[in-house]
Design an enzyme around this catalytic site. Sequence first.
Site, short mmCIF file in Angstrom:
data_model
loop_
_atom_site.label_atom_id
_atom_site.label_comp_id
_atom_site.label_asym_id
_atom_site.label_seq_id
_atom_site.Cartn_x
_atom_site.Cartn_y
_atom_site.Cartn_z
N LYS A 121 81.24 88.27 69.90
CA LYS A 121 80.41 87.50 68.98
C LYS A 121 80.77 86.03 68.97
O LYS A 121 79.90 85.17 68.85
CB LYS A 121 80.48 88.09 67.57
CG LYS A 121 79.64 89.33 67.46
CD LYS A 121 79.34 89.72 66.04
CE LYS A 121 78.39 90.90 66.03
NZ LYS A 121 78.43 91.66 64.78
N LYS A 203 73.97 98.49 76.93
CA LYS A 203 73.39 99.38 75.93
C LYS A 203 72.07 98.82 75.36
O LYS A 203 71.94 97.61 75.21
CB LYS A 203 74.42 99.50 74.79
CG LYS A 203 74.26 100.73 73.96
CD LYS A 203 75.33 100.78 72.89
CE LYS A 203 74.74 101.38 71.64
NZ LYS A 203 75.60 101.36 70.50
N LYS A 206 69.05 96.52 69.28
CA LYS A 206 67.92 96.00 68.53
C LYS A 206 67.90 94.48 68.50
O LYS A 206 66.90 93.87 68.19
CB LYS A 206 67.85 96.61 67.12
CG LYS A 206 69.04 96.39 66.21
CD LYS A 206 68.75 97.12 64.89
CE LYS A 206 69.96 97.57 64.13
NZ LYS A 206 70.70 96.54 63.43
#
Length: 338
Positions: A121, A203, A206
């Site tokens: 992040k 992966k 969303k």
Amino acid sequence: MLNVKKQDVMFTGIQPTGLLTLGNYCGTMCNWKIIQKKYQCFFCIADLHALTTRSYDHSIKYNFSANILDMVALYLACGVSPYDSIIFVQSHVYTHSQLYWILSNFVYFGELSRMTQFKKKISTYKKNINLSLFCYPVLMAADILLYQTNYVSVGSDQKQHVELVKKIARRFNSIYGDVFIIPDILITSRECKIMALQEPTKKMSKSDNNKNNTIFLLDNLDVIRLKLLQSLTDSDPLSRIKYNIYDKPGISNLLSILSFLTQQNISALEYEFKNYRYFDFKKQLSDIVCDTISKIQKLYFKFREDENYLIDILKFGAKKSLIYSKKNLFSVLQVLDL
Ligand code: TRP
């Protein structure tokens, strides 16, 4: 309203950022309907966690409250029952932020710096490396430990966080006695990791910037079909429908989706489709995916219409969660002499 007395607690959280995907469905949500019969389930909508990656740009609209209602309606559409389970919003239950602060005294800087998600992040959100991004797993620890959780349902990317939560709980218990139950990751027989359609080595997520990588549960069915038909495969001249994640990650991902939704094993599917071309295989797959998703969507639209009902579920959920969690928070305050 909660009618069955169940011994063990299952807790899970999802951030209300973006809409839920086929990956979320196959990874965890499809199991909830069954799990809630066995465990007392808490479904937490983690809006405080979602603040960590919010931008200060006021022109960006987040629509948190609408997203939250969408999520509740989707949970119901996937079979979560507000009679069996507790669905609530994290920020509605103040005990979470209080236990978070207490637990942060029992986690080391080094431990949090080693979290893979934190490292990822800070390279994605270079302009907003805030403290909460760093402390994110401590709030997760509070979420989980407040409910004396036995099982946590998470995707593979969150497993490291749950391991840290266990460590924090053990550390606290070693000083103050058996205050917390040590949670375990819930293993279910039916779960499958779905990869991104255009980049099948990562992966499905969303929050992916490339929308063609992701099938959203609320995507229009024609869009879903197109995304599947255009998904990345490989240039195998024999176009073999074979499962091999190293040489054929795209086809392997599509086979996993099909196997998951039809409950047939991969080798049976390889055999069934051995004379198919990629395109025809994808067409069959998209029929099956659309069939599953259209059933969910029909229910979703029915539930989403009645906002008052959804809001009532959340109010009730917050009330129940507060009762449960307050009891545990008080035991913590007591042992700390606060
Ligand atoms: N961090 C989780 C995610 O992004 C969401 C979450 C918040 C969670 N609190 C939790 C998951 C507690 C499990 C348990 O997916």
